[in-house]
Write a protein that holds these residues in place. Structure first.
Motif, PDB file in Angstrom:
ATOM      1  N   UNK A   1     -56.531 -56.655  51.937  1.00  0.00           N
ATOM      2  CA  UNK A   1     -55.383 -55.756  52.144  1.00  0.00           C
ATOM      3  C   UNK A   1     -54.169 -56.507  52.663  1.00  0.00           C
ATOM      4  N   UNK A   2     -54.365 -57.529  53.525  1.00  0.00           N
ATOM      5  CA  UNK A   2     -53.223 -58.251  54.061  1.00  0.00           C
ATOM      6  C   UNK A   2     -52.460 -59.011  52.966  1.00  0.00           C
ATOM      7  N   UNK A   3     -53.180 -59.461  51.938  1.00  0.00           N
ATOM      8  CA  UNK A   3     -52.515 -60.124  50.807  1.00  0.00           C
ATOM      9  C   UNK A   3     -51.752 -59.100  49.984  1.00  0.00           C
ATOM     10  N   UNK A   4     -52.361 -57.928  49.770  1.00  0.00           N
ATOM     11  CA  UNK A   4     -51.688 -56.865  49.014  1.00  0.00           C
ATOM     12  C   UNK A   4     -50.417 -56.434  49.731  1.00  0.00           C
ATOM     13  N   UNK A   5     -50.472 -56.311  51.071  1.00  0.00           N
ATOM     14  CA  UNK A   5     -49.271 -56.013  51.855  1.00  0.00           C
ATOM     15  C   UNK A   5     -48.166 -57.013  51.569  1.00  0.00           C
ATOM     16  N   UNK A   6     -48.534 -58.290  51.538  1.00  0.00           N
ATOM     17  CA  UNK A   6     -47.538 -59.336  51.320  1.00  0.00           C
ATOM     18  C   UNK A   6     -46.936 -59.261  49.920  1.00  0.00           C
ATOM     19  N   UNK A   7     -47.764 -58.906  48.928  1.00  0.00           N
ATOM     20  CA  UNK A   7     -47.249 -58.758  47.562  1.00  0.00           C
ATOM     21  C   UNK A   7     -46.229 -57.621  47.512  1.00  0.00           C
ATOM     22  N   UNK A   8     -46.583 -56.451  48.081  1.00  0.00           N
ATOM     23  CA  UNK A   8     -45.661 -55.306  48.094  1.00  0.00           C
ATOM     24  C   UNK A   8     -44.374 -55.686  48.814  1.00  0.00           C
ATOM     25  N   UNK A   9     -44.504 -56.331  49.981  1.00  0.00           N
ATOM     26  CA  UNK A   9     -43.334 -56.699  50.772  1.00  0.00           C
ATOM     27  C   UNK A   9     -42.448 -57.680  50.026  1.00  0.00           C
ATOM     28  N   UNK A  10     -43.054 -58.654  49.340  1.00  0.00           N
ATOM     29  CA  UNK A  10     -42.267 -59.639  48.613  1.00  0.00           C
ATOM     30  C   UNK A  10     -41.506 -58.986  47.460  1.00  0.00           C
ATOM     31  N   UNK A  11     -42.143 -58.045  46.770  1.00  0.00           N
ATOM     32  CA  UNK A  11     -41.448 -57.310  45.706  1.00  0.00           C
ATOM     33  C   UNK A  11     -40.280 -56.527  46.301  1.00  0.00           C
ATOM     34  N   UNK A  12     -40.528 -55.794  47.400  1.00  0.00           N
ATOM     35  CA  UNK A  12     -39.466 -55.005  48.042  1.00  0.00           C
ATOM     36  C   UNK A  12     -38.336 -55.904  48.536  1.00  0.00           C
ATOM     37  N   UNK A  13     -38.689 -57.045  49.138  1.00  0.00           N
ATOM     38  CA  UNK A  13     -37.671 -57.993  49.604  1.00  0.00           C
ATOM     39  C   UNK A  13     -36.824 -58.505  48.444  1.00  0.00           C
ATOM     40  N   UNK A  14     -37.502 -58.849  47.343  1.00  0.00           N
ATOM     41  CA  UNK A  14     -36.794 -59.382  46.176  1.00  0.00           C
ATOM     42  C   UNK A  14     -35.822 -58.348  45.621  1.00  0.00           C
ATOM     43  N   UNK A  15     -36.269 -57.082  45.551  1.00  0.00           N
ATOM     44  CA  UNK A  15     -35.392 -56.009  45.075  1.00  0.00           C
ATOM     45  C   UNK A  15     -34.198 -55.845  46.005  1.00  0.00           C
ATOM     46  N   UNK A  16     -34.451 -55.832  47.317  1.00  0.00           N
ATOM     47  CA  UNK A  16     -33.367 -55.644  48.284  1.00  0.00           C
ATOM     48  C   UNK A  16     -32.335 -56.764  48.196  1.00  0.00           C
ATOM     49  N   UNK A  17     -32.788 -57.989  48.066  1.00  0.00           N
ATOM     50  CA  UNK A  17     -31.869 -59.130  47.964  1.00  0.00           C
ATOM     51  C   UNK A  17     -31.038 -59.032  46.681  1.00  0.00           C
ATOM     52  N   UNK A  18     -31.682 -58.629  45.580  1.00  0.00           N
ATOM     53  CA  UNK A  18     -30.941 -58.448  44.318  1.00  0.00           C
ATOM     54  C   UNK A  18     -29.840 -57.394  44.488  1.00  0.00           C
ATOM     55  N   UNK A  19     -30.178 -56.299  45.147  1.00  0.00           N
ATOM     56  CA  UNK A  19     -29.196 -55.224  45.360  1.00  0.00           C
ATOM     57  C   UNK A  19     -28.067 -55.712  46.265  1.00  0.00           C
ATOM     58  N   UNK A  20     -28.410 -56.393  47.369  1.00  0.00           N
ATOM     59  CA  UNK A  20     -27.387 -56.906  48.293  1.00  0.00           C
ATOM     60  C   UNK A  20     -26.426 -57.839  47.570  1.00  0.00           C
ATOM     61  N   UNK A  21     -26.972 -58.749  46.769  1.00  0.00           N
ATOM     62  CA  UNK A  21     -26.110 -59.695  46.035  1.00  0.00           C
ATOM     63  C   UNK A  21     -25.202 -58.962  45.053  1.00  0.00           C
ATOM     64  N   UNK A  22     -25.753 -57.922  44.407  1.00  0.00           N
ATOM     65  CA  UNK A  22     -24.954 -57.140  43.470  1.00  0.00           C
ATOM     66  C   UNK A  22     -23.827 -56.391  44.164  1.00  0.00           C
ATOM     67  N   UNK A  23     -24.114 -55.796  45.318  1.00  0.00           N
ATOM     68  CA  UNK A  23     -23.085 -55.052  46.066  1.00  0.00           C
ATOM     69  C   UNK A  23     -22.015 -56.000  46.590  1.00  0.00           C
ATOM     70  N   UNK A  24     -22.409 -57.181  47.057  1.00  0.00           N
ATOM     71  CA  UNK A  24     -21.428 -58.172  47.507  1.00  0.00           C
ATOM     72  C   UNK A  24     -20.492 -58.565  46.365  1.00  0.00           C
ATOM     73  N   UNK A  25     -21.054 -58.696  45.169  1.00  0.00           N
ATOM     74  CA  UNK A  25     -20.220 -59.044  43.999  1.00  0.00           C
ATOM     75  C   UNK A  25     -19.226 -57.928  43.689  1.00  0.00           C
ATOM     76  N   UNK A  26     -19.641 -56.676  43.888  1.00  0.00           N
ATOM     77  CA  UNK A  26     -18.759 -55.533  43.624  1.00  0.00           C
ATOM     78  C   UNK A  26     -17.681 -55.375  44.697  1.00  0.00           C
TER      79      UNK A  26
END
Length: 633
Positions: free
Chosen positions: A325-350
């Motif tokens: 379960x601790x590995x699965x947590x890390x996978x979910x978190x890494x996906x969520x982090x990656x999405x958040x960073x993509x959104x932040x970079x996009x908003x900064x560009x706008x």
């Protein structure tokens, strides 16, 4: 008969029965003698006809691993019983492999009669189920007892990803040059060595940075830089390293989290070589980490939304294959982090460049890297202090920026926090000096309400921006915690005692009505562990926010014994796995929104027994914190 009755009274579970009942049991027993050493039960194959009570000799029991090695060997000598847990909790099949020694004499109680005693006498029944629950908290025992994994899914083909260590991989040799080497000469070395990455060393031959084909394109050719300049002027930093003993999945997660394409592999201080992200991912073409790479390369919020909707399927497949379960947590978190960073970079560009240096930080379960499929946004912004005339302008920008980021994340599926702990809330976007005052006030003016409300801010983690700002805040926090904070720790400890495990005095589940079901809340059941570990981590100045990492560091400091550490760790991640499985099932099979509610009546007897033992572990540790904090303070 009298001898058998006297003997039976010395056998632990039978000593719990009335004497008149024991007299009746004596007449049901069948004597069996093994004249030579014999294999009598095979793990998960042999069906037991009854409960074996050893009178003389012994049973040697163990598990076989994949290489037919004996694991967890255990001797059952005179006065012990074998088979009770197998009959009750493993569909009558022997949990372990059993070899009887020569001259072993056994009294066998038929299966039907044994079950009858269990139904009639709760303490007798509880003797076997409680023992099983205790055993299941042992990670190795649970590994051999758990059911066989589901058939292989196409999406996840690389099982070795989670069991293979980096030291078993073939690392690439370091090709390096001194920092004062001219750029053109560095390029010649790359050509001669047929490498796309050249490492740069200082005068002590310590690796300080690296240069890639992309570096030469972007930093030299595109900028028309002189190729005679020293390579140190264009090298990329910082370098990220990993221990050779770490697992492959840890290396890939670290690469995504640090945005590096190369990892130095070390044993101690010795550099063994390096790993390339592209090479690793190509070797794991059907792993969940290729999915993370696909998220990283997404070009629109629509695509990010579609990727996030695929996460429950990945979680289900990982869990069905026995991934922790601790590995699965890390996978979910890494996906969520990656999405958040993509959104932040996009908003900064706008919105255009930020008018001040800042950090976008995440809190709560996201800050602890323990996200589930029922996750919402918990985030905040810290920006550098500015002159008075610029403060309102800076603050207005970051509130607009935070609103855009939160709105887009909500559209993708990372929903708004119902408690309002988001950067778009003006309460949680402030200057560094304001954040320092926040933490100081929470600690010095602690009360039950503020501690409960703001404890999530003590699980904060850097996600994007200027990390030194976050580091300054954390350094300030650690300095404050070194002072007299008895009041703060008192109320933090009291907070960890708010939620009682849902178990009645008679070891039944305490539930409440939710629709047509009687349920308990899995998240609230786990909360005491999170709170307990947090307060110990803050008191002992333990870095990191993840519950498992905090536990490991506290054990290393001697705060928890090895037994306490193992029990808490196993309890926490057993509950986490149960929570993740239920949420994935709700999303994929039921097509309903995930919840944290669990109806104990749908659980197997094995799961019920294990849960009850876990609840006992949590209660014991709540007692420990009550004595260790609230009494002494």
């Amino acid at each position: 008969m009298e001898n058998r009755l006297a003997f039976l009274k010395t056998v632990a579970p039978f000593s719990l029965l009335p004497e008149d009942v024991l007299s009746g049991v004596v007449g049901l027993l069948q004597e069996v003698t093994h004249t030579k050493e014999a294999l009598i039960y095979q793990q998960d194959v042999s069906k037991l006809r009854g409960l074996d009570i050893i009178v003389e000799g012994a049973y040697d029991t163990f598990f076989y691993d994949s290489e037919q090695n004996h694991r967890l060997p255990e001797e059952y000598g005179p006065g012990t019983c074998y088979g009770g847990m197998s009959i009750l909790l493993n569909k009558k099949r022997s949990i372990r492999t059993v070899v009887a020694r020569k001259g072993t004499r056994v009294l066998a109680l038929p299966r039907r009669d044994f079950r009858g005693l269990c139904l009639a006498y709760q303490e007798f029944f509880h003797f076997f189920t409680a023992r099983y629950g205790e055993r299941m908290l042992n990670d190795e025992y649970a590994h051999f007892v758990k059911p066989a994994p589901a058939p292989e899914e196409n999406f996840i083909a690389a099982d070795q990803l989670f069991s293979r260590r980096i030291e078993t991989l073939e690392t690439r040799a370091i090709v390096a040059c001194p920092a004062n080497t001219p750029i053109f000469e560095a390029a010649q070395r790359m050509k001669a060595g047929r490498v796309s990455c050249l490492f740069v060393t200082d005068e002590a031959d310590s690796v300080q940075g690296y240069v890639t084909d992309m570096t030469l394109r972007d930093q030299v050719v595109a900028r028309q830089l002189s190729a005679s300049q020293p390579v140190a002027d264009i090298m990329a930093t910082p370098l990220v390293s990993i221990r050779a003993e770490a697992y492959v999945y840890e290396a890939i997660l670290l690469m995504f989290q640090t945005k590096t394409r190369y990892l130095l592999v070390k044993r101690g201080e010795e550099v063994l070589g390096f790993l390339s992200r592209n090479k690793l991912l190509s070797d794991l073409a059907q792993s969940p980490f290729m999915f993370i790479q696909a998220v990283k390369l997404a070009e629109s919020n629509r695509e990010l939304k579609r990727r996030w909707e695929m996460v429950p399927d990945i979680v289900n497949q990982l869990l069905s294959r026995g991934v922790k379960a601790e590995i699965v947590n890390q996978v979910i978190t890494t996906v969520a982090d990656t999405i958040a960073v993509k959104v932040i970079e996009g908003v900064l560009a706008e919105h255009g460049p930020a008018p001040a240096k800042f950090v976008f930080m995440v809190l709560g379960s996201e800050g602890r890297k323990e996200q589930t499929l029922l996750t919402d946004q918990d985030n905040a912004i810290i920006y550098e202090d500015k002159a008075n005339e610029q403060r309102e302008l800076v603050r207005a920008y970051f509130l607009r920026f935070a609103t855009a980021v939160s709105d887009q994340l909500n559209h993708i599926g990372l929903h708004f926090c119902t408690g309002g702990f988001m950067a778009k809330n003006p309460k949680w976007t402030h200057s560094l000096s304001h954040w320092k005052r926040n933490y100081q006030q929470w600690m010095t003016e602690s009360n039950p309400e503020t501690v409960m409300q703001f404890s999530t801010f003590f699980d904060c983690r850097y996600l994007y921006g200027e990390e030194p700002i976050m580091q300054e805040l954390q350094a300030y926090l650690h300095e404050e915690l070194r002072g007299p904070q008895d009041r703060f720790f008192y109320f933090m400890a009291k907070n960890a005692l708010q939620y009682e495990p849902p178990l009645t005095f008679f070891r039944n589940f305490r539930t409440f009505a939710q629709g047509t079901q009687q349920v308990f809340d899995l998240k609230k059941t786990m909360t005491p562990i999170v709170d307990l570990v947090r307060v110990y981590a803050l008191r002992h100045q333990v870095a990191g926010t993840n519950t498992g990492e905090r536990l490991t560091l506290l054990r290393q400091q001697g705060v928890f014994s090895e037994k306490e550490y193992q029990e808490l760790l196993q309890a926490y991640y057993y509950l986490m796995a149960m929570r993740l499985k239920k949420q994935a099932k709700q999303l994929m099979d039921d097509r309903t929104a995930p919840t944290n509610y669990l109806d104990p009546s749908v659980l197997t007897q094995v799961e019920q027994v294990t849960l009850k033992e876990i609840f006992k572990v949590i209660s014991d540790f709540q007692l420990k914190i009550k004595v260790g904090f609230t009494k002494t303070l």
